[in-house]
Write a protein that holds these residues in place. Structure first.
Motif, PDB file in Angstrom:
ATOM      1  N   ILE A  23      36.844  35.482  31.035  1.00 53.73           N
ATOM      2  CA  ILE A  23      36.109  34.943  32.178  1.00 53.73           C
ATOM      3  C   ILE A  23      36.657  33.582  32.583  1.00 53.73           C
ATOM      4  O   ILE A  23      36.900  33.305  33.755  1.00 53.73           O
ATOM      5  N   GLU A  24      36.873  32.760  31.587  1.00 49.69           N
ATOM      6  CA  GLU A  24      37.398  31.418  31.854  1.00 49.69           C
ATOM      7  C   GLU A  24      38.719  31.517  32.611  1.00 49.69           C
ATOM      8  O   GLU A  24      38.956  30.804  33.581  1.00 49.69           O
ATOM      9  N   GLN A  25      39.555  32.414  32.153  1.00 54.14           N
ATOM     10  CA  GLN A  25      40.876  32.545  32.756  1.00 54.14           C
ATOM     11  C   GLN A  25      40.778  33.045  34.197  1.00 54.14           C
ATOM     12  O   GLN A  25      41.411  32.498  35.099  1.00 54.14           O
ATOM     13  N   ILE A  26      39.972  34.059  34.408  1.00 50.75           N
ATOM     14  CA  ILE A  26      39.833  34.587  35.771  1.00 50.75           C
ATOM     15  C   ILE A  26      39.238  33.533  36.687  1.00 50.75           C
ATOM     16  O   ILE A  26      39.677  33.338  37.818  1.00 50.75           O
ATOM     17  N   GLU A  27      38.233  32.835  36.173  1.00 54.48           N
ATOM     18  CA  GLU A  27      37.599  31.785  36.974  1.00 54.48           C
ATOM     19  C   GLU A  27      38.639  30.730  37.364  1.00 54.48           C
ATOM     20  O   GLU A  27      38.654  30.251  38.498  1.00 54.48           O
ATOM     21  N   ARG A  28      39.481  30.409  36.432  1.00 45.18           N
ATOM     22  CA  ARG A  28      40.533  29.431  36.701  1.00 45.18           C
ATOM     23  C   ARG A  28      41.490  29.941  37.786  1.00 45.18           C
ATOM     24  O   ARG A  28      41.842  29.211  38.710  1.00 45.18           O
ATOM     25  N   ASP A  29      41.877  31.198  37.672  1.00 44.28           N
ATOM     26  CA  ASP A  29      42.771  31.781  38.673  1.00 44.28           C
ATOM     27  C   ASP A  29      42.151  31.745  40.059  1.00 44.28           C
ATOM     28  O   ASP A  29      42.798  31.386  41.043  1.00 44.28           O
ATOM     29  N   LEU A  30      40.868  32.115  40.121  1.00 41.32           N
ATOM     30  CA  LEU A  30      40.183  32.117  41.413  1.00 41.32           C
ATOM     31  C   LEU A  30      40.124  30.712  42.001  1.00 41.32           C
ATOM     32  O   LEU A  30      40.378  30.506  43.186  1.00 41.32           O
ATOM     33  N   ALA A  31      39.821  29.750  41.145  1.00 44.57           N
ATOM     34  CA  ALA A  31      39.723  28.372  41.625  1.00 44.57           C
ATOM     35  C   ALA A  31      41.083  27.886  42.128  1.00 44.57           C
ATOM     36  O   ALA A  31      41.174  27.234  43.167  1.00 44.57           O
TER      37      ALA A  31
END
Lengths: 148, 148
Positions: A23-31
DNA sequence: AAATAATTGTTGACTGCGCAACTAAACCGT
DNA sequence: ACGGTTTAGTTGCGCAGTCAACAATTATTT
């Protein structure tokens, strides 16, 4: 109910750690790509899939993992950004719908590739088809377990 | 990287929903029994398992899914409740250790049964031994995938 | 040795969310 | 038709966590 076994505990620890990391990684990518965050995405997709691209706030609350006040505030933000609109219900004048705007739909389309890449890369790609099926079965078993 | 398949997406959705439900439920159980919340528990157990029941704040940051400022504030709370103590490092005078207090250890022991029951009931009980092993394998594959 | 860079942990400002109390509307038994 | 209860959504307050800027100390260059 018996004791938790070693391997159950191992599975549990991997479960929570894996979740957090992905989740952290995907959230980072989206941001990084300036796309809507995950919770916002979830609302938009739920609306998109709904008939008329709209849902009662209560229905949203059930679909999402958020309390009703959480939904209120999330919608406040999304409305401010022009991605959804509130529309008061005719049938039940206490209630309201959240309606997806064209802008919201567009943001949804922009976010999806980033999100999808994340799911594929961090979650799905390392699994065989067989394993994917096993995961589904396992999670479904847990859901069933909850309902009892 | 190819497209996300239907069943991968299904697995993903179950994954995040299952996670959220289980964590929420366990957190609720802990709160009901007046036990330390999950994040606090994680810190306490990490300290408990560490040599001398203490760890540098930086080490904690790595083990937990929290930023360093998150750790600072979490420790502030735990220290206020007397569950850990800060101890400034001799070797590196910028740094500090978090040390588990006897009270902290006691709280840890009190929380475990509640936590364990939750893991068993919501996560492990609905799974066969075979499925538990499959989950471990799947999560390990994802971890491996991350490192590439 | 002095100057610069990197690292450790803390702080201020902010975000996102939950809980409980609240308002308004709908439902329901009498 | 009326009073009490339930339901839908909002709001005030507070907690937990992030990010970016910072002080203090240590490491690295020159």
């Amino acid at each position: 109910m018996e004791r938790v076994t070693e391997s159950e505990l191992a599975a549990w620890r991997l479960f929570i750690k894996t979740y957090a990391r992905i989740i952290e990684q995907i959230e980072r990518d989206l941001a990084e790509q300036k796309r809507v965050p995950l919770t916002a995405y979830d609302v938009l997709i739920a609306l998109f899939e709904a008939p008329g691209h709209k849902l009662r706030l209560g229905e949203l609350t059930q679909k999402m993992v958020l309390t009703k006040s959480g939904i209120t505030r999330l919608l406040d933000r999304l409305e401010r950004e022009g991605l959804v609109q509130r529309e008061k219900s005719e049938e039940d004048r206490r209630g309201a719908y959240a309606v997806l705007t064209p802008e919201g739909e567009q943001q949804l389309r922009k976010a999806w590739p980033v999100y999808a890449r994340g799911i594929k890369q961090y979650f799905a790609a390392p699994l065989s088809e067989e394993q994917t099926r096993q995961l589904i079965a396992a999670f479904e078993a847990m859901q069933k377990g909850q309902e009892l």
